[in-house]
Design an enzyme around this catalytic site. Structure first.
Site, PDB file in Angstrom:
ATOM      1  N   ASP A  39       0.836  -1.200   0.058  1.00 30.97           N
ATOM      2  CA  ASP A  39      -0.031  -0.106  -0.029  1.00 30.97           C
ATOM      3  C   ASP A  39       1.039   1.112  -0.068  1.00 30.97           C
ATOM      4  OD1 ASP A  39      -2.141   1.578   0.582  1.00 30.97           O
ATOM      5  OD2 ASP A  39      -2.031   1.932   2.478  1.00 30.97           O
TER       6      ASP A  39
ATOM      7  N   ASP B  21      -1.343  -0.906   6.004  1.00 30.16           N
ATOM      8  CA  ASP B  21      -1.530  -0.289   7.479  1.00 30.16           C
ATOM      9  C   ASP B  21      -2.883  -0.205   7.824  1.00 30.16           C
ATOM     10  OD1 ASP B  21      -2.019   1.709   5.407  1.00 30.16           O
ATOM     11  OD2 ASP B  21      -1.751   3.293   7.205  1.00 30.16           O
TER      12      ASP B  21
ATOM     13  N   ASP C  45      -6.553  -3.135   3.233  1.00 29.52           N
ATOM     14  CA  ASP C  45      -5.246  -3.861   2.848  1.00 29.52           C
ATOM     15  C   ASP C  45      -5.422  -5.187   3.256  1.00 29.52           C
ATOM     16  OD1 ASP C  45      -4.201  -1.362   1.734  1.00 29.52           O
ATOM     17  OD2 ASP C  45      -3.331  -0.866   3.723  1.00 29.52           O
TER      18      ASP C  45
END
Length: 832
Positions: free
Chosen positions: A464, A826, A830
């Site tokens: 990400d 994070d 995700d």
């Protein structure tokens, strides 16, 4: 899973019992390892309706079988009740379709903690413990808004069972038996007995000690996990809640008695949620960190009262989670509607809830990689084949030499124990536990230790961007306001220059989902930075705001001590449409105290500009956006419009609110790389592990960050792949171009696939190149250009504007190309 029905056969069962006795339990052990053989031997095949035993088979490559026995649930509430069941609200419910008459019984099975009941009319098993998906938004409000009757509640409690996520601590003796009956340990026992018969005392004793140590470590580890999991979930099983009963008012009861369809009243202040529920009135701010790991408060809005025939989940599309309060999360703020109460309809109970799903994923992890399993099986088969050859050879040699029959058998069996090492499982178990402890010292925790072996095979990592490769916090850099379809002079944020009063200032003050909680402003870091730049404050002491004749609970923002002079006392945020990854925007309806209502929208600039009137968007919008995104800035678009008087803000739909907007400008934020990003990516590259970026941010910003991080070398070429559906047609087009240029190099459509492939190779040129693709293009390629997807993924490095669902889909597509994929992010978006 596939399901097969069987009926127990008396004669077969008697023969099997005789087999257990004659084989000294060996047949029973074999059936323990192979439950399908047990069912095939004891039962005869029949229809699902007649069956008392079921065989379930997973539909994956492993095709694992499990055996389930029917449980009959008696529904005594019907006989005691004076009124006939089902009631009008229950006629189309699974509860009325599952009760068999006249016995008043329900046929059920339990699979991985989820209860399924037999639908008499559909002739199939259906999941129970969740509200059916077919209800429309208006039906949920009408049927469940005032709660269930006492009779309906009682029947549902009997059929659904208690609303608990119960994970009992597994007794040590059970864990021990399960571990000892593992085929490898049974083989070890056989080997040790053989070695003792041949006087291999020292080696046999060493293997026993090693095996006992391995069994002890495994049982201890499993017991610790069981205790931790039990403690983790037990606190949510006994919470007192207020429930509405139809015609009988509200009552307090323990959360374990909740059933799907119950209507809960949420009190002001902190509330722990014991089930999944749909918010039908008021607004809530929820801390979902227990489920997502993110401590940012999330705003939940009530389910719209849309009058159409679409099921509520389809009507709300990807935004449906914005109306759901999830089990295990904490309501930190509840804002009442005009009637002064916050109500939610119970959607799912027990293990059907989001928290229950999380617990089930720990209790029943997905099987490990099939290829690894298949290769391990092949290796074992090869060893067994060598052992069989050695065994035949040993029998022949010893028989020809005139050895006694007993010695020949012992020597032949000894060959098997040498070919298949009995110490292998103990060595593997010890190795995994040792590795797990080494990882724990580094602060790395693994809920499925068997997957540790897989980590060494990773050859592709998806990252990400925001908060993972770049810093968590964003710094407000500048504001590019727009007036009369022209961009004005840029405003650089610094301590000396305050932002002038106007629509842009109002947008920054109210277009957020922040709350004042325990004396601090909490919410998304981007929202916090934007709001702090105005020097205004959130006034959480303002209880209610008059709107016509109705009283509504609302958030009020006012100028703070450091704020420059503003011509208003404050602004009330009347209604929120929270940020949606799918829609890439959020909106609020706000009203100056004593003034008119306005709509403010912020989000992805491309998306916001599409919602604005064309005459308000500057002609150089795209070039300005490109200018800032190529420098790695994160850019947010702002827009507003006045709201017509006479319309109640709470009943307006999102489509009505987010249309015909006036473009206000671009908010520019600095998005800096973390210090450790570049060294980590260089280390992965040196290990020949490929790095790919998957982000929800702007394409150009993502490419710039990828270049800064070293994912894309300065000399490499980036080719943007754009795929679009052709309006009014079932076909689609695909376009690609070097990202630095504005003109497309080539164009292809579905009718000419060979030319499309040739053009891809031409576009790539001779040097190193990388494909970049947006979520929208990825979706079109997967639907219309499936054969091109592997070629694009093999050289794809940047995937931008991806929704959480597209991120998990992309990982699966990479896995289909034989990549071992890791995902590093994070946030909850995700996790897939």
């Amino acid at each position: 899973q596939d399901i097969f029905g069987y009926k127990t056969h008396g004669c077969r069962k008697a023969l099997c019992i005789a087999g257990y006795v004659l084989s000294c339990g060996a047949l029973l052990l074999l059936f323990y390892w192979k439950p399908e053989w047990d069912v095939w031997a004891n039962c005869i095949r029949c229809s699902l309706e007649e069956a008392d035993t079921f065989l379930l088979r997973t539909t994956d490559e492993f095709q694992i079988y499990s055996r389930k026995t029917v449980t009959w649930i008696s529904v005594p509430a019907l006989t005691e009740s004076k009124s006939d069941y089902p009631a009008a609200a229950e006629e189309d419910s699974i509860f009325s379709k599952a009760i068999m008459k006249p016995s008043l019984q329900v046929k059920s099975i339990q699979v991985q903690k989820i209860r399924y009941v037999w639908n008499i009319y559909a002739k199939q098993f259906q999941k129970i413990g969740a509200l059916e998906d077919h209800y429309t938004c208006s039906a949920i409000h009408a049927k469940f808004g005032s709660g269930l009757t006492c009779n309906e509640q009682t029947v549902r409690r009997v059929i659904c069972g208690p609303n608990t996520i119960d994970v009992p601590v597994i007794p040590i003796w059970k864990l021990l038996i399960k571990e000892v009956l593992n085929p490898f340990y049974v083989f070890q026992l056989f080997s040790v007995c053989l070695w003792f018969a041949e006087d291999y005392m020292e080696y046999a004793t060493a293997i026993i000690i090693m095996s006992l140590f391995s069994i002890f470590l495994t049982v201890y580890d499993l017991r610790q996990q069981s205790v931790k999991l039990h403690r983790l979930v037990e606190s949510h099983n006994n919470i007192v809640v207020t429930v509405c009963s139809n015609k009988e008012g509200s009552q307090e009861l323990e959360s374990q008695h909740l059933v799907p369809g119950d209507t809960m009243i949420l009190q002001e202040g902190k509330t722990l949620l014991p089930c999944d529920a749909i918010l039908i009135s008021g607004q809530c701010t929820v801390n979902e960190s227990t489920l997502t790991g993110e401590s940012i408060p999330v705003t939940k809005t009530r389910l719209p009262q849309a009058d159409n025939f679409m099921p509520w989940r389809m009507h709300c599309a990807e935004d449906y989670k914005k109306h759901i309060l999830f089990c295990g999360t904490e309501v930190i703020q509840a804002k009442a509607n005009d009637r002064g109460i916050v109500k939610a309809v119970v959607l799912r109970t027990g293990f059907n809830t989001a928290k229950g799903d999380l617990v089930r994923s720990i209790l029943y992890p997905k099987p490990m990689n099939f290829k690894l399993y298949r290769d391990a099986l092949r290796f074992l088969m090869c060893l067994i084949a060598f052992a069989a050859i050695g065994m035949i050879y040993a029998v022949c040699v010893f028989a020809l030499n005139g050895e006694e029959a007993g010695e020949v058998v012992k020597k032949a069996l000894d060959v098997i124990t040498i070919a298949v090492p009995p110490a292998l499982p103990a060595a593997l178990t010890t190795g995994i536990i040792y590795t797990q402890r080494r990882l724990k010292k580094k602060g790395i925790f693994c809920i499925s230790p068997q997957r540790i072996n897989m980590c060494g095979q990773l050859n592709l990592i998806c990252f990400d961007k925001t908060g993972t490769l770049t810093e968590d916090g964003l710094d407000l850099w500048g504001l590019l306001p727009s007036e009369r379809n022209c961009f004005q002079d840029i405003h650089i944020f610094s301590g000396d220059h305050s932002l002038p009063w106007g629509p842009v200032f109002r947008a920054m003050a109210v277009c957020h989902s922040l709350i004042a909680y325990e004396g601090k402003i909490q919410g998304d870091p981007l929202d916090v930075k934007m709001f702090e730049a105005t020097n205004w404050v959130i006034d959480d002491s303002s209880g209610h705001q008059m709107e016509g004749q109705e009283v509504t609970h609302a958030t009020v923002v006012r100028p703070g001590p450091k704020a420059s002079g503003a011509p208003v006392e404050g602004i009330t945020i009347l209604h929120q449409f929270p940020f949606s990854s799918a829609l890439q925007r959020m909106s609020v309806i706000a009203q100056e105290i004593g003034g008119e209502q306005e709509v403010f929208t912020k989000g992805a600039p491309e998306m916001v500009s599409m919602l604005c009137r064309a005459e308000t968007v500057p002609s150089n919008f795209e070039s300005k956006l490109l200018f800032y995104t190529t420098q790695g800035f994160r850019v947010i678009g702002l827009a507003c419009k006045p709201l017509q008087t006479g319309k109640q803000s709470a009943w307006l739909t999102r489509e009505e609110v987010e249309s015909e907007l006036t473009f206000l400008g671009l908010l520019i934020l600095a998005n800096r790389l973390k210090r450790e990003t570049k060294p980590v990516l260089e280390e992965l590259s040196a290990a020949h592990i490929r790095s790919v970026m998957v982000t929800g941010d702007n394409m150009q910003t993502a490419v710039t960050i990828a270049k800064s991080a070293g994912m894309i070398s300065p000399a490499d070429r980036v080719i943007l792949v754009e795929a679009n559906k052709i309006p009014g047609s079932f076909s689609a087009s695909i376009t690609w171009k070097p990202l630095e240029e504005n003109k497309p190099e080539d164009h292809g459509n579905m009718e000419d696939d060979s030319q499309t492939e040739r053009r891809i190779s031409l576009a790539s040129g001779s040097g190193q190149y990388h494909f970049a693709m947006s979520g929208k293009s990825y979706q079109v390629v997967t639907q219309h250009f499936r054969h091109l997807l592997p070629k694009l993924l093999l050289n794809g490095t940047v995937f931008a504007r991806l929704s959480p669902g597209q991120k998990s889909s992309l990982v699966e597509e990479f896995q289909k190309l034989d990549y071992f994929v890791g995902m590093c992010g994070d946030g909850a978006n995700d996790c897939g």
